[in-house]
Design an enzyme around this catalytic site. Structure first.
Site, PDB file in Angstrom:
ATOM      1  N   SER A 262       8.421   4.240   0.446  1.00  0.00           N
ATOM      2  CA  SER A 262       7.417   3.507  -0.301  1.00  0.00           C
ATOM      3  C   SER A 262       7.554   3.743  -1.804  1.00  0.00           C
ATOM      4  CB  SER A 262       6.020   3.934   0.160  1.00  0.00           C
ATOM      5  OG  SER A 262       5.040   3.181  -0.486  1.00  0.00           O
TER       6      SER A 262
ATOM      7  N   SER B  66       0.871  -1.164   0.000  1.00  0.00           N
ATOM      8  CA  SER B  66       0.000   0.000   0.000  1.00  0.00           C
ATOM      9  C   SER B  66       0.911   1.218   0.000  1.00  0.00           C
ATOM     10  CB  SER B  66      -0.895  -0.016   1.235  1.00  0.00           C
ATOM     11  OG  SER B  66      -1.878   0.992   1.121  1.00  0.00           O
ATOM     12  N   GLU B  67       0.759   2.089  -1.002  1.00  0.00           N
ATOM     13  CA  GLU B  67       1.805   3.100  -1.232  1.00  0.00           C
ATOM     14  C   GLU B  67       1.864   4.179  -0.163  1.00  0.00           C
ATOM     15  OE1 GLU B  67      -0.742   2.572  -3.375  1.00  0.00           O
ATOM     16  OE2 GLU B  67      -1.514   4.452  -4.208  1.00  0.00           O
ATOM     17  N   ASN B  68       0.905   4.204   0.747  1.00  0.00           N
ATOM     18  CA  ASN B  68       1.038   5.136   1.867  1.00  0.00           C
ATOM     19  C   ASN B  68       1.994   4.610   2.943  1.00  0.00           C
ATOM     20  OD1 ASN B  68      -1.073   3.212   2.274  1.00  0.00           O
ATOM     21  ND2 ASN B  68      -1.742   4.328   4.075  1.00  0.00           N
ATOM     22  N   GLY B  69       2.575   3.418   2.710  1.00  0.00           N
ATOM     23  CA  GLY B  69       3.657   3.007   3.600  1.00  0.00           C
ATOM     24  C   GLY B  69       3.509   1.672   4.304  1.00  0.00           C
TER      25      GLY B  69
END
Lengths: 232, 218, 232, 218
Positions: free
Chosen positions: B88, B46-49
């Site tokens: 990320s 998940s690209e928010n981390g």
């Protein structure tokens, strides 16, 4: 160890003025500096340029600053979920600069790390690349992107110590660590402030050198945008 | 006639191989997680981390500090890791993520994608889409073959503002599975009850049909 | 979760060949991949290009590979404390490329993060800048530096789990995290290998995605170069 | 006559102000830590990845995983933090470190420094020196005023390979304290028993002497 503690948000935000460029941590409403935003509202500073991945929702987060017309320009990657934002944008009251999320994160990181520019493939061939230098490395095209810095950075951590060291919790980390390093003055608000020495030096996410002022925030609402659950 | 959203997701799930790190976009791509076959171990980014995104939490485990890129509350799994947005996207840009699955408004026969902006409408932003399409080694698009007015979304050239150039490898629509090749959209499979002629009619870009086109198996 | 565990160094180094470019973590002898170095010695691969901040000492670390003439080129920031190194360099058997330490760290970080080039002030006006593009940003001159990547990266962590997540201890962290991300194949050796789920996701230094193979090392000597003590 | 190494360090320690983050090079700069006045809180940065460097450990606390940039075993302090080399030099390059103190072979009257390489001798490398001098807001050099053969190390132009251009602000030698100005080396203080003429003789670069030059107080 140098002590970065200030009493509260009011003391922490001393020096914030109209027309400044501010960075505000958070992804959606997750990990946003709630207390600092409240103090910005109270101060009523205006014509702000706000660098933040998102722009909050109508009645929370940066959305509150928009409602009070304190923001002149948003620099973000995604600004949905905000009707007031849309109205101001369409009426020309508000300016917005949209940046690919990874480029935004890296430009902020570059600001803190003293790297004035770098190359990224994101946005090449799109309108994001218009007017920007592009260059080929190993057969692939990249855009040159420059660093971002701020007069003040507002970040929110889970725990912090009096030396300014920060530990974030879960995905509330997001943009906070890079913004902490990219602010001329970085204000950190934390859920729990402990004496220097209580946090394991090995487990610090943001070293205290980046933080000029730290205080223990209060009344965290931590609003959830999409409460999704499953049945056990 | 044609595949519904869950069937599109189910078909795409067959492309997910053991040991892959996968980024799922919002919408149909998110559904793919529900159909990954038993025994196929993948890690969702998940690209928010977050690496190792787990299912939605039960009511008592909801944590405001643990959301995915769609801002939904989620959980971690044994072996998960959490990091900053810079890390990320370093992961994404550095091609450590094996597969990206995302939605699109238009795809061109060169593999260009448009999915972030409609002129005249409020622009919400590209989020992480431009980073993902510029960097992913393998990108699969999940989309409807045609717009509501019946016009094709598989075009010679994108008409909407571009998100990324020459990056899409495969497309799964309600009508067909297609590969983007040097020569155009190569038809691989057709949805049950859909004919090659139906697909041809719904595809503005160059469609390549070689031999018998099997039905999608899901 | 994907399982990255391999039995031992022998299995971890499968595929390492002559003339490859390797990265080796560590600062001085602190945090070096002792087991992987031993296995490189056993394999006897040669003509290696080694990217590592230092070159070990005569009889430990990368110094061992130098003694067996396995290294054709070192890319480092500082290569003192090594007589054999000096002999090979002066005789022309060994090539060395010296890079400012921060530039080295950032070039490796760029390799892992997909950034083909960036600008840094370090080395401008010195022989490090010869033949390199320089450019002015905000009145200061910077050099353009390109990413570094490796065929194999060898890193050493304190704890790791089967998913490849790593936690380093103390200043043994140094170059290890960036190298983990910059290797086509990254081999992590750890002092303690635990099942996925035993490490706190919030406290991971290197996410498992960067690690292709992990094993629990043995017989760590952890030699100290400068044992400096005070009386209590 | 002149200051010894510890006296040079002691004089430099007076430049260290409360609240500063300081990077100390190897040699005389390391000694500065011993003379920081009571009540002045500073944080020492070690570029291999530590903020808040403490004293050497007692024998029972020696830890191979905790060294400074000189590879000496050290300790942490309450409030210390540990990080990677990339983060460490991000800190340095990003001008978060307030003061850097390092040794030099030569300094020019423009503030150029040479301290990493002697042609014809084995070159060990620049380590972090080029990063430090290119980025630090404030750099103080600790050095001998002259080489063993009596030749000046404060020159019009450096003769040795350069480490960084126009970066040195202040110099403390065995003979004097000098500021690097637009016009040359401005003499601020002289060591006890050393005359302005002694300093003039030992300085090849342009020396600026204005008014009475006080003695170094340590």
């Amino acid at each position: 160890m140098i002590n970065k503690t200030v009493k509260n948000a009011q003391e922490a935000l001393q020096g914030v003025q109209d027309s400044m460029t501010l960075m505000l941590g958070g992804f959606g409403l997750c990990g946003i500096p709630e207390n600092s935003i409240q103090e910005l509202l109270r101060l009523g500073v205006k014509d702000l340029t706000c660098i933040s991945n998102n722009a909050g929702v109508d009645d929370f987060g940066i959305g509150l600053l928009l409602q009070k017309r304190q923001v002149r320009k948003m620099i973000s990657s995604y600004v949905g979920e905000n009707a007031e934002f849309e109205r101001q944008l369409l009426s020309g009251e508000l300016e917005v600069e949209l940046i690919p999320q990874g480029t935004l994160a890296e430009r902020i990181r570059a600001g803190g790390a003293g790297i004035p520019a770098f190359f990224t493939p994101a946005g090449y061939g799109t309108e994001v690349g218009e007017g920007k230098e592009s260059r080929e490395f190993n057969g692939k095209r990249y855009l040159m992107e420059e660093w971002l810095k701020a007069d003040f950075s507002f970040v929110k951590a889970w725990k912090g110590d009096t030396a300014g060291n920060l530990i974030f919790k879960g995905t509330a980390r997001n943009f906070n660590p890079m913004m902490a390093a990219a602010g001329k003055i970085t204000v950190a608000e934390v859920e729990e402030l402990v004496p220097a020495g209580e946090l394991d030096p090995n487990m610090i996410h943001t070293p205290g050198i980046y933080v000029q002022r730290i205080f223990q925030g209060e009344k965290y609402e931590k609003r959830i945008e999409q409460r999704t659950v499953r049945t056990a | 006639m044609g595949l519904d959203k869950n069937q599109i997701a189910k078909r795409i799930a067959k492309e997910v191989k053991n040991g892959m790190y996968v980024n799922l976009g919002i919408g149909i791509p998110t559904l793919v997680a529900n159909y990954i076959p038993e025994g196929v171990e993948v890690v969702l980014q998940s690209e928010n981390g977050l690496l190792g995104m787990g299912p939605f939490p039960t009511e008592d485990k909801v944590d405001a500090d643990l959301i995915n890129a769609g801002k939904q509350t989620i959980t971690t799994l044994p072996g998960s890791s959490i990091f900053s947005s810079a890390e990320s996207f370093g992961m994404i840009r550095g091609e450590h993520v094996d597969l990206t699955i995302l939605g699109a408004m238009e795809v061109s026969e060169q593999g260009d994608i448009a999915n972030w902006k409609i002129p005249g409408k409020m622009v919400k932003g590209m989020g992480g889409a431009m980073d993902l399409v510029a960097s992913a080694k393998n990108i699969i698009v999940a989309m409807q073959h045609t717009a509501r007015d019946g016009s094709s979304k598989l075009l010679k050239e994108c008409t909407l503002p571009i998100t990324g150039l020459k990056c899409i490898k495969k497309i799964v629509t309600d009508l067909a599975v297609l590969e983007v090749t040097e020569d155009g959209f190569k038809l691989l499979e057709r949805a049950p009850g859909v004919t090659v002629e139906d697909i041809q009619k719904a595809t503005e870009g160059r469609l390549i049909v070689e031999g018998d086109i099997p039905e999608v198996q899901i």
